[in-house]
Enzyme design. Structure first.
Site, PDB file in Angstrom:
ATOM      1  N   PHE A  11       0.827  -1.206   0.000  1.00 19.42           N
ATOM      2  CA  PHE A  11       0.000   0.000   0.000  1.00 19.42           C
ATOM      3  C   PHE A  11       0.871   1.270   0.000  1.00 19.42           C
ATOM      4  O   PHE A  11       0.913   2.025  -0.979  1.00 19.42           O
ATOM      5  CB  PHE A  11      -0.938  -0.075   1.220  1.00 19.42           C
ATOM      6  CG  PHE A  11      -1.557   1.218   1.644  1.00 19.42           C
ATOM      7  CD1 PHE A  11      -2.103   2.093   0.719  1.00 19.42           C
ATOM      8  CD2 PHE A  11      -1.603   1.563   3.000  1.00 19.42           C
ATOM      9  CE1 PHE A  11      -2.676   3.292   1.127  1.00 19.42           C
ATOM     10  CE2 PHE A  11      -2.188   2.748   3.414  1.00 19.42           C
ATOM     11  CZ  PHE A  11      -2.703   3.619   2.472  1.00 19.42           C
ATOM     12  N   ILE A  12       1.613   1.514   1.069  1.00 16.32           N
ATOM     13  CA  ILE A  12       2.365   2.767   1.170  1.00 16.32           C
ATOM     14  C   ILE A  12       3.601   2.729   0.261  1.00 16.32           C
ATOM     15  O   ILE A  12       3.885   3.685  -0.466  1.00 16.32           O
ATOM     16  CB  ILE A  12       2.782   3.056   2.631  1.00 16.32           C
ATOM     17  CG1 ILE A  12       1.541   3.066   3.540  1.00 16.32           C
ATOM     18  CG2 ILE A  12       3.533   4.383   2.726  1.00 16.32           C
ATOM     19  CD1 ILE A  12       1.850   3.117   5.031  1.00 16.32           C
ATOM     20  N   ASP A  31      10.163  -7.183  -2.936  1.00 19.89           N
ATOM     21  CA  ASP A  31       8.893  -7.521  -2.298  1.00 19.89           C
ATOM     22  C   ASP A  31       8.642  -9.010  -2.519  1.00 19.89           C
ATOM     23  O   ASP A  31       8.927  -9.540  -3.591  1.00 19.89           O
ATOM     24  CB  ASP A  31       7.752  -6.694  -2.911  1.00 19.89           C
ATOM     25  CG  ASP A  31       6.537  -6.613  -2.005  1.00 19.89           C
ATOM     26  OD1 ASP A  31       6.189  -5.504  -1.566  1.00 19.89           O
ATOM     27  OD2 ASP A  31       5.920  -7.673  -1.725  1.00 19.89           O
ATOM     28  N   GLY A  36       1.583  -7.648  -0.838  1.00 19.00           N
ATOM     29  CA  GLY A  36       1.623  -6.668  -1.925  1.00 19.00           C
ATOM     30  C   GLY A  36       1.074  -7.228  -3.226  1.00 19.00           C
ATOM     31  O   GLY A  36       0.880  -8.436  -3.362  1.00 19.00           O
ATOM     32  N   ALA A  73       8.863  -2.983   3.795  1.00 25.29           N
ATOM     33  CA  ALA A  73       8.408  -4.380   3.912  1.00 25.29           C
ATOM     34  C   ALA A  73       8.291  -4.765   5.382  1.00 25.29           C
ATOM     35  O   ALA A  73       9.174  -4.474   6.179  1.00 25.29           O
ATOM     36  CB  ALA A  73       9.403  -5.308   3.219  1.00 25.29           C
ATOM     37  N   TYR A 141       4.032  -6.765  17.490  1.00 23.70           N
ATOM     38  CA  TYR A 141       4.323  -5.927  16.307  1.00 23.70           C
ATOM     39  C   TYR A 141       4.994  -4.616  16.731  1.00 23.70           C
ATOM     40  O   TYR A 141       5.978  -4.185  16.120  1.00 23.70           O
ATOM     41  CB  TYR A 141       3.007  -5.669  15.554  1.00 23.70           C
ATOM     42  CG  TYR A 141       3.073  -4.588  14.499  1.00 23.70           C
ATOM     43  CD1 TYR A 141       3.724  -4.803  13.288  1.00 23.70           C
ATOM     44  CD2 TYR A 141       2.453  -3.347  14.701  1.00 23.70           C
ATOM     45  CE1 TYR A 141       3.772  -3.806  12.311  1.00 23.70           C
ATOM     46  CE2 TYR A 141       2.496  -2.350  13.733  1.00 23.70           C
ATOM     47  CZ  TYR A 141       3.154  -2.580  12.539  1.00 23.70           C
ATOM     48  OH  TYR A 141       3.196  -1.597  11.587  1.00 23.70           O
ATOM     49  N   LYS A 145       8.800  -3.571  15.595  1.00 23.25           N
ATOM     50  CA  LYS A 145       9.039  -2.323  14.846  1.00 23.25           C
ATOM     51  C   LYS A 145       9.999  -1.410  15.623  1.00 23.25           C
ATOM     52  O   LYS A 145      10.864  -0.772  15.043  1.00 23.25           O
ATOM     53  CB  LYS A 145       7.719  -1.592  14.570  1.00 23.25           C
ATOM     54  CG  LYS A 145       6.761  -2.299  13.624  1.00 23.25           C
ATOM     55  CD  LYS A 145       7.287  -2.471  12.215  1.00 23.25           C
ATOM     56  CE  LYS A 145       7.375  -1.172  11.447  1.00 23.25           C
ATOM     57  NZ  LYS A 145       7.755  -1.432  10.019  1.00 23.25           N
ATOM     58  N   ASN A 170      -2.273   6.235  11.554  1.00 21.22           N
ATOM     59  CA  ASN A 170      -3.117   5.379  10.711  1.00 21.22           C
ATOM     60  C   ASN A 170      -3.141   5.957   9.305  1.00 21.22           C
ATOM     61  O   ASN A 170      -3.729   7.010   9.083  1.00 21.22           O
ATOM     62  CB  ASN A 170      -4.548   5.326  11.251  1.00 21.22           C
ATOM     63  CG  ASN A 170      -4.740   4.150  12.152  1.00 21.22           C
ATOM     64  OD1 ASN A 170      -3.994   3.995  13.116  1.00 21.22           O
ATOM     65  ND2 ASN A 170      -5.709   3.308  11.854  1.00 21.22           N
ATOM     66  N   GLY A 267      -4.655  -6.411  22.023  1.00 26.48           N
ATOM     67  CA  GLY A 267      -3.385  -5.720  21.706  1.00 26.48           C
ATOM     68  C   GLY A 267      -3.600  -4.358  21.084  1.00 26.48           C
ATOM     69  O   GLY A 267      -2.654  -3.703  20.666  1.00 26.48           O
TER      70      GLY A 267
HETATM   71  N1  LIG Z   1      -0.673   1.333   7.043  1.00 28.91           N
HETATM   72  C1  LIG Z   1      -0.439   1.983   8.160  1.00 28.91           C
HETATM   73  O1  LIG Z   1      -1.323   2.682   8.684  1.00 28.91           O
HETATM   74  C2  LIG Z   1       0.902   1.903   8.842  1.00 28.91           C
HETATM   75  C3  LIG Z   1       1.047   2.494  10.091  1.00 28.91           C
HETATM   76  C4  LIG Z   1       2.288   2.429  10.731  1.00 28.91           C
HETATM   77  C5  LIG Z   1       3.361   1.830  10.110  1.00 28.91           C
HETATM   78  N2  LIG Z   1       3.200   1.240   8.885  1.00 28.91           N
HETATM   79  C6  LIG Z   1       4.385   0.591   8.284  1.00 28.91           C
HETATM   80  O2  LIG Z   1       4.454   0.944   6.909  1.00 28.91           O
HETATM   81  C7  LIG Z   1       4.987  -0.149   6.170  1.00 28.91           C
HETATM   82  C8  LIG Z   1       4.082  -0.476   4.987  1.00 28.91           C
HETATM   83  O3  LIG Z   1       2.786  -0.847   5.472  1.00 28.91           O
HETATM   84  P1  LIG Z   1       1.528  -1.010   4.505  1.00 28.91           P
HETATM   85  O4  LIG Z   1       0.332  -0.573   5.255  1.00 28.91           O
HETATM   86  O5  LIG Z   1       1.828  -0.417   3.176  1.00 28.91           O
HETATM   87  O6  LIG Z   1       1.451  -2.614   4.412  1.00 28.91           O
HETATM   88  P2  LIG Z   1       1.393  -3.596   3.156  1.00 28.91           P
HETATM   89  O7  LIG Z   1       1.108  -4.961   3.699  1.00 28.91           O
HETATM   90  O8  LIG Z   1       0.491  -3.062   2.100  1.00 28.91           O
HETATM   91  O9  LIG Z   1       2.879  -3.528   2.620  1.00 28.91           O
HETATM   92  C9  LIG Z   1       3.920  -4.350   3.090  1.00 28.91           C
HETATM   93  C10 LIG Z   1       4.660  -4.890   1.890  1.00 28.91           C
HETATM   94  O10 LIG Z   1       5.767  -5.656   2.335  1.00 28.91           O
HETATM   95  C11 LIG Z   1       5.815  -6.887   1.632  1.00 28.91           C
HETATM   96  N3  LIG Z   1       6.450  -7.867   2.510  1.00 28.91           N
HETATM   97  C12 LIG Z   1       5.965  -8.380   3.677  1.00 28.91           C
HETATM   98  N4  LIG Z   1       6.848  -9.261   4.191  1.00 28.91           N
HETATM   99  C13 LIG Z   1       7.906  -9.298   3.331  1.00 28.91           C
HETATM  100  C14 LIG Z   1       9.130 -10.005   3.320  1.00 28.91           C
HETATM  101  N5  LIG Z   1       9.452 -10.893   4.290  1.00 28.91           N
HETATM  102  N6  LIG Z   1       9.986  -9.800   2.294  1.00 28.91           N
HETATM  103  C15 LIG Z   1       9.682  -8.922   1.296  1.00 28.91           C
HETATM  104  N7  LIG Z   1       8.541  -8.222   1.247  1.00 28.91           N
HETATM  105  C16 LIG Z   1       7.664  -8.406   2.262  1.00 28.91           C
HETATM  106  C17 LIG Z   1       4.365  -7.212   1.332  1.00 28.91           C
HETATM  107  O11 LIG Z   1       4.208  -8.114   0.236  1.00 28.91           O
HETATM  108  C18 LIG Z   1       3.813  -5.825   1.024  1.00 28.91           C
HETATM  109  O12 LIG Z   1       3.971  -5.497  -0.339  1.00 28.91           O
HETATM  110  C19 LIG Z   1       5.183  -1.298   7.160  1.00 28.91           C
HETATM  111  O13 LIG Z   1       6.548  -1.331   7.545  1.00 28.91           O
HETATM  112  C20 LIG Z   1       4.313  -0.917   8.342  1.00 28.91           C
HETATM  113  O14 LIG Z   1       4.819  -1.433   9.561  1.00 28.91           O
HETATM  114  C21 LIG Z   1       2.002   1.253   8.241  1.00 28.91           C
END
Ligand SMILES: NC(=O)c1ccc[n+]([C@@H]2O[C@H](COP(=O)([O-])OP(=O)(O)OC[C@H]3O[C@@H](n4cnc5c(N)ncnc54)[C@H](O)[C@@H]3O)[C@@H](O)[C@H]2O)c1
Length: 306
Positions: A11-12, A31, A36, A73, A141, A145, A170, A267
């Protein structure tokens, strides 16, 4: 600049990749597609389908010679981290360490880390949380992190690897995965667009700091050459309750039903929103997209591809 984005199909991360390419950077994506999607990866990025824990990661660094690593990731699911903390730690801690070792060996200049303001502070003792608030995660988690933030400190001290840590609130917007445990805005958007029953976990009085994904991307761009050795909360400092979010989205979509309330999540923090004064002062970043505007764009994206 040569930039390696992990989680660039997520997503991000996928929005970050688009922005980097838009600014003329040379981008490689790592990835494993565990969450993803291939169709979210910008075709101008070089794609490596690989687990960040893999030994082959070293070859990607040797070939790409990234100057900047942007690390998105992760195992991102709070509930899954409770159910399987070993897997969570393996991906989020050991996987990140594998990246850090590659970064060190291959002379990476800067490491940008997507951390979480929603999970590292635990249940806040004051709101909004600034970066000096005690760090007491209440789920595995949050622990995994946070552990990486400490490793980043060590790698800067020991090897001069620069970093910027961005603690996200969020985040919501197009491409967020609404299946399973995805963000609440994406879940509501899909359920409302499809006329399904919306379920709110717990009372709905939980409060969160909602920031649109394009604002988060802008902070990642600013961190490319600024904020060395710093940690920044990316927040607007204001909480929005899940019930308020539901009401706003109900009006925007014309959703006809009332929500059903399910059991609260284990949690999960009750109220969390982040003080963004430091990032405003030092990087001149503040959210530009109002909640209503961002929610509208999110809802539209779910109408196009539910
Ligand atoms: N979405 C939020 O609100 C939010 C809030 C705080 C922090 N984050 C952080 O932002 C980052 C992205 O989150 P997101 O919401 O886009 O999640 P997401 O699940 O859409 O993206 C995570 C990506 O990482 C890839 N991935 C997961 N495990 C992997 C591995 N072992 N090897 C390679 N690729 C791997 C997944 O396929 C996916 O494309 C994360 O690190 C998350 O902790 C997100």
């Amino acid at each position: 600049m040569r930039v390696l984005v992990t989680g660039g199909a997520g997503f991000i991360g996928s929005h970050v990749v688009d922005a980097l390419i838009g600014e003329g950077h040379s981008v490689a994506v790592v990835d494993d597609f565990s969450s993803g999607k291939r169709e979210h990866v910008n075709p101008k990025a070089r794609l490596y389908e690989l687990d960040i824990r893999s030994r082959d990661l070293e070859q990607v660094f040797a070939k790409e010679r990234p100057e900047v690593v942007n690390h998105h990731a992760a195992q991102v699911d709070v509930r899954d981290s409770v159910a399987d903390p070993i897997f969570d730690a393996d991906v989020n801690i050991v996987g990140s360490l594998n990246l850090l070792e590659c970064a060190r060996e291959h002379g990476v200049r800067k490491f940008i880390y997507a951390s979480t303001g929603g999970a590292v502070y635990g249940e806040p003792i004051r709101l909004p949380c600034d970066e000096n608030h005690p760090l007491n995660p209440v789920c595995p988690y949050g622990v995994s992190k946070l552990a990486v933030e400490h490793y980043l400190y060590v790698y800067r001290l020991s090897y001069g690897l620069e970093h910027t840590i961005l603690r996200y609130p969020n985040v919501y917007g197009p491409r967020q995965d609404p299946s399973g445990e995805g963000g609440v805005a994406a879940i509501f958007a899909r359920q409302m667009v499809q006329g399904e029953q919306v379920v709110i976990n717990g009372s709905g009085e939980q409060e969160r700091d909602f920031i649109y994904v394009h604002d988060i991307v802008r902070a990642n761009m600013l961190a490319m050459d600024r904020g060395q050795g710093q940690v920044y909360n990316l927040g607007c400092g204001v909480g929005t309750s899940i019930n308020e979010l539901f009401a706003k989205m109900k009006e925007m979509t014309g959703y006809a039903s009332e929500p059903v309330h399910g059991p609260p999540k284990i949690g999960e923090t009750l109220k969390i929103y982040l003080d963004g004064a430091k990032v405003k002062r030092e990087l001149r970043w503040e959210p530009a997209v109002a909640l209503e505007e961002g929610l509208r764009a999110t809802i539209e994206s779910f109408r196009d591809t539910p």
